[in-house]
Design a protein around this motif. Structure first.
Motif, PDB file in Angstrom:
ATOM      1  N   ILE A   1      -3.985  77.581  37.126  1.00  0.00           N
ATOM      2  CA  ILE A   1      -4.706  76.532  37.847  1.00  0.00           C
ATOM      3  C   ILE A   1      -3.742  75.908  38.836  1.00  0.00           C
ATOM      4  CG2 ILE A   1      -5.806  74.286  37.651  1.00  0.00           C
ATOM      5  CD1 ILE A   1      -6.810  75.106  34.941  1.00  0.00           C
ATOM      6  N   LYS A   2      -4.266  75.683  40.030  1.00  0.00           N
ATOM      7  CA  LYS A   2      -3.486  74.984  41.039  1.00  0.00           C
ATOM      8  C   LYS A   2      -4.081  73.589  41.192  1.00  0.00           C
ATOM      9  CE  LYS A   2      -4.218  78.644  43.704  1.00  0.00           C
ATOM     10  NZ  LYS A   2      -4.526  79.296  44.929  1.00  0.00           N
ATOM     11  N   TYR A   3      -3.271  72.692  41.656  1.00  0.00           N
ATOM     12  CA  TYR A   3      -3.831  71.381  41.971  1.00  0.00           C
ATOM     13  C   TYR A   3      -3.404  70.985  43.372  1.00  0.00           C
ATOM     14  CZ  TYR A   3       0.688  69.222  40.902  1.00  0.00           C
ATOM     15  OH  TYR A   3       1.996  68.870  40.899  1.00  0.00           O
ATOM     16  N   GLU A   4      -4.265  70.180  43.973  1.00  0.00           N
ATOM     17  CA  GLU A   4      -4.019  69.715  45.330  1.00  0.00           C
ATOM     18  C   GLU A   4      -4.154  68.200  45.310  1.00  0.00           C
ATOM     19  OE1 GLU A   4      -6.420  69.714  49.562  1.00  0.00           O
ATOM     20  OE2 GLU A   4      -6.771  71.361  48.170  1.00  0.00           O
ATOM     21  N   VAL A   5      -3.124  67.504  45.801  1.00  0.00           N
ATOM     22  CA  VAL A   5      -3.176  66.041  45.857  1.00  0.00           C
ATOM     23  C   VAL A   5      -3.982  65.655  47.095  1.00  0.00           C
ATOM     24  CG1 VAL A   5      -1.844  63.918  46.027  1.00  0.00           C
ATOM     25  CG2 VAL A   5      -0.965  65.828  44.668  1.00  0.00           C
ATOM     26  N   LEU A   6      -5.170  65.086  46.844  1.00  0.00           N
ATOM     27  CA  LEU A   6      -6.026  64.652  47.950  1.00  0.00           C
ATOM     28  C   LEU A   6      -5.516  63.354  48.555  1.00  0.00           C
ATOM     29  CD1 LEU A   6      -9.749  65.135  46.846  1.00  0.00           C
ATOM     30  CD2 LEU A   6      -8.472  66.379  48.579  1.00  0.00           C
ATOM     31  N   SER A   7      -5.142  62.434  47.669  1.00  0.00           N
ATOM     32  CA  SER A   7      -4.689  61.130  48.160  1.00  0.00           C
ATOM     33  C   SER A   7      -3.902  60.407  47.077  1.00  0.00           C
ATOM     34  CB  SER A   7      -5.890  60.273  48.584  1.00  0.00           C
ATOM     35  OG  SER A   7      -6.691  59.985  47.455  1.00  0.00           O
ATOM     36  N   GLU A   8      -3.287  59.323  47.509  1.00  0.00           N
ATOM     37  CA  GLU A   8      -2.622  58.410  46.582  1.00  0.00           C
ATOM     38  C   GLU A   8      -3.273  57.051  46.783  1.00  0.00           C
ATOM     39  OE1 GLU A   8       1.603  58.394  47.097  1.00  0.00           O
ATOM     40  OE2 GLU A   8       1.805  60.514  46.577  1.00  0.00           O
ATOM     41  N   GLU A   9      -3.532  56.375  45.678  1.00  0.00           N
ATOM     42  CA  GLU A   9      -4.182  55.061  45.750  1.00  0.00           C
ATOM     43  C   GLU A   9      -3.461  54.101  44.815  1.00  0.00           C
ATOM     44  OE1 GLU A   9      -8.307  55.356  44.673  1.00  0.00           O
ATOM     45  OE2 GLU A   9      -8.739  56.839  46.238  1.00  0.00           O
ATOM     46  N   PHE A  10      -3.540  52.801  45.174  1.00  0.00           N
ATOM     47  CA  PHE A  10      -3.008  51.787  44.269  1.00  0.00           C
ATOM     48  C   PHE A  10      -3.937  51.669  43.080  1.00  0.00           C
ATOM     49  CE2 PHE A  10      -1.036  50.407  48.281  1.00  0.00           C
ATOM     50  CZ  PHE A  10       0.276  50.360  47.863  1.00  0.00           C
ATOM     51  N   SER A  11      -3.361  51.428  41.921  1.00  0.00           N
ATOM     52  CA  SER A  11      -4.154  51.276  40.705  1.00  0.00           C
ATOM     53  C   SER A  11      -3.503  50.233  39.807  1.00  0.00           C
ATOM     54  CB  SER A  11      -4.240  52.605  39.953  1.00  0.00           C
ATOM     55  OG  SER A  11      -4.835  52.395  38.687  1.00  0.00           O
ATOM     56  N   ALA A  12      -4.301  49.272  39.409  1.00  0.00           N
ATOM     57  CA  ALA A  12      -3.802  48.252  38.488  1.00  0.00           C
ATOM     58  C   ALA A  12      -3.774  48.793  37.060  1.00  0.00           C
ATOM     59  CB  ALA A  12      -4.683  47.011  38.568  1.00  0.00           C
ATOM     60  N   ASP A  13      -4.508  49.898  36.811  1.00  0.00           N
ATOM     61  CA  ASP A  13      -4.633  50.436  35.460  1.00  0.00           C
ATOM     62  C   ASP A  13      -3.656  51.558  35.146  1.00  0.00           C
ATOM     63  OD1 ASP A  13      -6.859  48.735  35.199  1.00  0.00           O
ATOM     64  OD2 ASP A  13      -8.194  50.276  35.996  1.00  0.00           O
ATOM     65  N   GLN A  14      -3.203  52.282  36.164  1.00  0.00           N
ATOM     66  CA  GLN A  14      -2.362  53.460  35.932  1.00  0.00           C
ATOM     67  C   GLN A  14      -1.005  53.299  36.612  1.00  0.00           C
ATOM     68  OE1 GLN A  14      -3.025  56.080  33.979  1.00  0.00           O
ATOM     69  NE2 GLN A  14      -5.004  55.204  33.426  1.00  0.00           N
ATOM     70  N   ASP A  23     -11.220  66.385  40.770  1.00  0.00           N
ATOM     71  CA  ASP A  23     -12.441  67.098  41.107  1.00  0.00           C
ATOM     72  C   ASP A  23     -12.181  68.578  40.879  1.00  0.00           C
ATOM     73  OD1 ASP A  23     -14.976  67.700  42.029  1.00  0.00           O
ATOM     74  OD2 ASP A  23     -14.304  67.827  44.128  1.00  0.00           O
ATOM     75  N   PRO A  24     -12.858  69.238  39.996  1.00  0.00           N
ATOM     76  CA  PRO A  24     -14.010  68.743  39.240  1.00  0.00           C
ATOM     77  C   PRO A  24     -13.581  67.732  38.179  1.00  0.00           C
ATOM     78  CG  PRO A  24     -13.433  70.971  38.526  1.00  0.00           C
ATOM     79  CD  PRO A  24     -12.539  70.628  39.678  1.00  0.00           C
ATOM     80  N   LYS A  25     -14.554  66.845  37.828  1.00  0.00           N
ATOM     81  CA  LYS A  25     -14.294  65.824  36.819  1.00  0.00           C
ATOM     82  C   LYS A  25     -14.033  66.482  35.468  1.00  0.00           C
ATOM     83  CE  LYS A  25     -17.140  62.149  38.809  1.00  0.00           C
ATOM     84  NZ  LYS A  25     -16.134  61.374  39.403  1.00  0.00           N
ATOM     85  N   TYR A  26     -13.229  65.818  34.665  1.00  0.00           N
ATOM     86  CA  TYR A  26     -12.922  66.326  33.333  1.00  0.00           C
ATOM     87  C   TYR A  26     -14.124  66.117  32.427  1.00  0.00           C
ATOM     88  CZ  TYR A  26     -11.239  66.548  28.592  1.00  0.00           C
ATOM     89  OH  TYR A  26     -11.103  66.870  27.267  1.00  0.00           O
ATOM     90  N   SER A  27     -14.395  67.105  31.588  1.00  0.00           N
ATOM     91  CA  SER A  27     -15.329  66.928  30.484  1.00  0.00           C
ATOM     92  C   SER A  27     -14.892  67.891  29.380  1.00  0.00           C
ATOM     93  CB  SER A  27     -16.782  67.164  30.902  1.00  0.00           C
ATOM     94  OG  SER A  27     -16.987  68.503  31.262  1.00  0.00           O
ATOM     95  N   ALA A  28     -15.197  67.556  28.139  1.00  0.00           N
ATOM     96  CA  ALA A  28     -14.788  68.366  26.989  1.00  0.00           C
ATOM     97  C   ALA A  28     -15.371  69.775  27.103  1.00  0.00           C
ATOM     98  CB  ALA A  28     -15.240  67.700  25.694  1.00  0.00           C
ATOM     99  N   ASN A  29     -14.563  70.752  26.779  1.00  0.00           N
ATOM    100  CA  ASN A  29     -14.962  72.167  26.783  1.00  0.00           C
ATOM    101  C   ASN A  29     -15.344  72.703  28.158  1.00  0.00           C
ATOM    102  OD1 ASN A  29     -14.542  72.378  23.974  1.00  0.00           O
ATOM    103  ND2 ASN A  29     -16.569  71.468  23.625  1.00  0.00           N
ATOM    104  N   TYR A  30     -14.952  71.992  29.223  1.00  0.00           N
ATOM    105  CA  TYR A  30     -15.239  72.488  30.578  1.00  0.00           C
ATOM    106  C   TYR A  30     -14.122  73.455  30.963  1.00  0.00           C
ATOM    107  CZ  TYR A  30     -16.281  72.520  35.573  1.00  0.00           C
ATOM    108  OH  TYR A  30     -16.598  72.905  36.852  1.00  0.00           O
TER     109      TYR A  30
END
Length: 186
Positions: A1-14, A23-30
């Motif tokens: 699997i490859k990943y591509e960084v679309l953007s960077e954003e500020f986050s108060a949570d992370q 994208d695609p969004k994570y879901s169990a058994n996907y």
């Protein structure tokens, strides 16, 4: 699997460097196809800003400055006999401190002395008792002086030390000059 960084954003949570979206969004058994690309958005951490200096500013100006810096505010009103009403006395946190955007800055705003303003009533020509009651009911302190005027009745207010309509703070002192006719000794 490859990943591509679309953007960077500020986050108060992370924390910075953590994935906050994919994208695609994570879901169990996907499952994804081999060699497919997952697009991610990475956290830049909490967005920081410097607290502007708002002490000695008018309340409305201070609020605008804080909002422009991406900050929220809480107003605490305080009596202060040295700084006019509507001016920021102090702030927490202090100016130039680096804080997270959307942090709350507490601003202490002067409401002046907190004493009620009184318009001085006209009491000349009234009896001492009536004038004193009217003035004390208006939250003024009364002092008495005496003078003689044989053309006026005994016990009448001849003069008042504060001008009619003058605006003073509650508790201010007004001196009433009362007519006191000297007794003639035989």
């Amino acid at each position: 699997i490859k990943y591509e960084v679309l953007s960077e954003e500020f986050s108060a949570d992370q924390d910075a460097g953590k994935v906050i979206k994919q994208d695609p969004k994570y879901s169990a058994n996907y499952k994804v196809l081999e060699n497919s690309t997952v697009k991610i958005t990475v956290s830049k951490g909490v967005e920081l800003t410097n607290v502007p200096k708002v002490t000695r500013e008018k309340k409305d100006t201070a609020i605008t400055m804080l909002e422009n810096a991406g900050l929220k505010y809480e107003i605490v009103e305080e009596n202060n006999d040295k700084i006019e009403a509507g001016i920021v006395i102090k702030q927490e946190p202090e100016q130039d401190k680096e804080v997270a955007k959307d942090s709350v800055v507490k601003i202490y705003v002067s409401i002046g002395t907190g004493l009620e303003k009184i318009s001085v009533p006209y009491v000349i020509g009234k009896t001492q008792d009536v004038a004193t009651k009217e003035l004390t009911d208006s939250k003024l302190k009364v002092e008495i002086a005496y003078e003689e005027d044989k053309t006026r009745n005994e016990g009448i207010v001849l003069k008042q030390s504060l001008e009619v309509g003058e605006v003073v703070e509650e508790g201010s002192t007004i001196v009433l000059t009362i007519n006191k006719i000297a007794e003639i000794k035989k």
